[in-house]
Design a protein around this motif. Structure first.
Motif, mmCIF file in Angstrom:
data_model
loop_
_atom_site.group_PDB
_atom_site.id
_atom_site.type_symbol
_atom_site.label_atom_id
_atom_site.label_comp_id
_atom_site.label_asym_id
_atom_site.label_seq_id
_atom_site.Cartn_x
_atom_site.Cartn_y
_atom_site.Cartn_z
ATOM 1 N N VAL A 55 0.839 -1.216 0.000
ATOM 2 C CA VAL A 55 0.000 0.000 0.000
ATOM 3 C C VAL A 55 0.871 1.263 0.000
ATOM 4 O O VAL A 55 0.417 2.346 0.340
ATOM 5 N N ARG A 56 2.103 1.095 -0.401
ATOM 6 C CA ARG A 56 3.056 2.211 -0.356
ATOM 7 C C ARG A 56 2.524 3.453 -1.067
ATOM 8 O O ARG A 56 2.703 4.584 -0.598
ATOM 9 N N ASP A 57 1.863 3.237 -2.202
ATOM 10 C CA ASP A 57 1.353 4.372 -2.984
ATOM 11 C C ASP A 57 0.208 5.106 -2.280
ATOM 12 O O ASP A 57 -0.144 6.221 -2.642
ATOM 13 N N LYS A 58 -0.375 4.464 -1.251
ATOM 14 C CA LYS A 58 -1.484 5.094 -0.523
ATOM 15 C C LYS A 58 -0.989 5.853 0.721
ATOM 16 O O LYS A 58 -1.756 6.569 1.364
ATOM 17 N N PHE A 62 5.971 7.684 3.702
ATOM 18 C CA PHE A 62 6.442 6.320 3.981
ATOM 19 C C PHE A 62 7.641 6.320 4.932
ATOM 20 O O PHE A 62 7.837 5.369 5.693
ATOM 21 N N THR A 63 8.407 7.396 4.906
ATOM 22 C CA THR A 63 9.569 7.498 5.810
ATOM 23 C C THR A 63 9.114 7.523 7.260
ATOM 24 O O THR A 63 9.626 6.785 8.110
ATOM 25 N N GLU A 64 8.128 8.372 7.550
ATOM 26 C CA GLU A 64 7.630 8.457 8.929
ATOM 27 C C GLU A 64 7.054 7.121 9.384
ATOM 28 O O GLU A 64 7.362 6.636 10.481
ATOM 29 N N LYS A 120 -9.285 3.960 15.498
ATOM 30 C CA LYS A 120 -9.149 4.578 14.175
ATOM 31 C C LYS A 120 -8.645 6.014 14.327
ATOM 32 O O LYS A 120 -9.089 6.752 15.207
ATOM 33 N N SER A 121 -7.712 6.377 13.462
ATOM 34 C CA SER A 121 -7.102 7.706 13.534
ATOM 35 C C SER A 121 -7.659 8.600 12.415
ATOM 36 O O SER A 121 -8.141 8.111 11.404
ATOM 37 N N GLU A 122 -7.548 9.912 12.634
ATOM 38 C CA GLU A 122 -7.911 10.863 11.572
ATOM 39 C C GLU A 122 -6.825 10.837 10.491
ATOM 40 O O GLU A 122 -7.035 11.322 9.381
ATOM 41 N N ASP A 123 -5.681 10.306 10.868
ATOM 42 C CA ASP A 123 -4.521 10.297 9.967
ATOM 43 C C ASP A 123 -4.438 8.952 9.236
ATOM 44 O O ASP A 123 -4.290 7.901 9.863
ATOM 45 N N GLY A 124 -4.530 8.991 7.924
ATOM 46 C CA GLY A 124 -4.528 7.776 7.109
ATOM 47 C C GLY A 124 -3.275 6.935 7.281
ATOM 48 O O GLY A 124 -3.344 5.701 7.353
ATOM 49 N N ASP A 125 -2.110 7.591 7.374
ATOM 50 C CA ASP A 125 -0.853 6.848 7.529
ATOM 51 C C ASP A 125 -0.845 6.032 8.816
ATOM 52 O O ASP A 125 -0.383 4.888 8.845
ATOM 53 N N THR A 126 -1.368 6.640 9.883
ATOM 54 C CA THR A 126 -1.439 5.931 11.168
ATOM 55 C C THR A 126 -2.304 4.685 11.032
ATOM 56 O O THR A 126 -1.963 3.612 11.551
ATOM 57 N N ASN A 127 -3.404 4.793 10.304
ATOM 58 C CA ASN A 127 -4.294 3.636 10.123
ATOM 59 C C ASN A 127 -3.596 2.494 9.382
ATOM 60 O O ASN A 127 -3.782 1.330 9.726
ATOM 61 N N TYR A 128 -2.781 2.834 8.396
ATOM 62 C CA TYR A 128 -2.028 1.781 7.688
ATOM 63 C C TYR A 128 -1.023 1.105 8.622
ATOM 64 O O TYR A 128 -0.835 -0.113 8.572
#
Length: 205
Positions: A55-58, A62-64, A120-128
């Protein structure tokens, strides 16, 4: 890419100090290879990265997320209730040594703390990140069963009398969530199987 190489590549844009980078990696390797770690080890990190690469493209940063993976279980003691807080503090210290900005350190720290309650987070990256962390729950039942055995070993200090009710509580918490997985991608991929696996484990306890 192996974990060591991945970690070094992550660090290089922030620091040219190879000794520092090597020291930071050795600390991670040592922590995740501690004697009592049967599940929360380097293999867990590898599995998380395998999931996240898909899901890298989503993922917007990605660094964080990658640094959050490396540090989210860096402190792990089965008898402690503050592993995530201690892991987040370790990440804050190490990333400031690398010359990270305060803003980005704060984001990574928040991501690590989110792995405590898995809300569930408001931040999409956190959810991944959360979904990759729990992805084992949605694997085939043999893989899941092996995971439960590893977790039991990590908690071997506790007799069944204490372990089983505690484990049931954790599992029921997952089933009570609106959804175990937070992103559409992982929900579609693992949600149904995860709920079946958890229900089966509860019956076995």
């Amino acid at each position: 890419m192996d974990l060591k190489n991945r970690f070094e590549q992550l660090c290089l844009p922030f620091s040219a100090d190879n000794v520092l980078i090597s020291t930071l990696w050795k600390e991670i390797e040592k922590k995740y290879s501690e004697k009592g770690r049967h599940y929360h080890n380097l293999l867990h990190l590898e599995n998380m990265f395998q999931e996240l690469e898909l899901v890298r493209d989503k993922i917007s940063d990605f660094t964080e997320v990658s640094f959050s993976v490396f540090y989210h279980d860096v402190i792990y003691d089965a008898t402690s209730k503050t592993n995530e807080e201690k892991s987040a503090l370790t990440a804050e210290t190490r990333l400031s040594e690398l010359g990270f900005s305060k803003e980005r350190i704060s984001i990574i720290s928040t991501q690590i703390l989110a792995t405590k309650s898995h809300q569930k987070s408001e931040d999409g990256d956190t959810n991944y990140l959360l979904d990759a962390d729990l992805s084992v729950l949605g694997k085939d039942f043999d893989t899941y069963l092996n995971y439960t055995k590893m977790i039991r070993k990590e908690y071997s200090i506790y007799p069944d009398l204490l372990y089983k009710p505690g484990r049931k509580k954790v599992l029921k918490h997952f089933l009570e969530l609106d959804s175990i997985f937070k992103s559409e991608y992982f929900k579609e991929k693992y949600e149904t199987q995860a709920k079946e696996n958890i229900a089966r484990e509860i019956k076995l306890l």
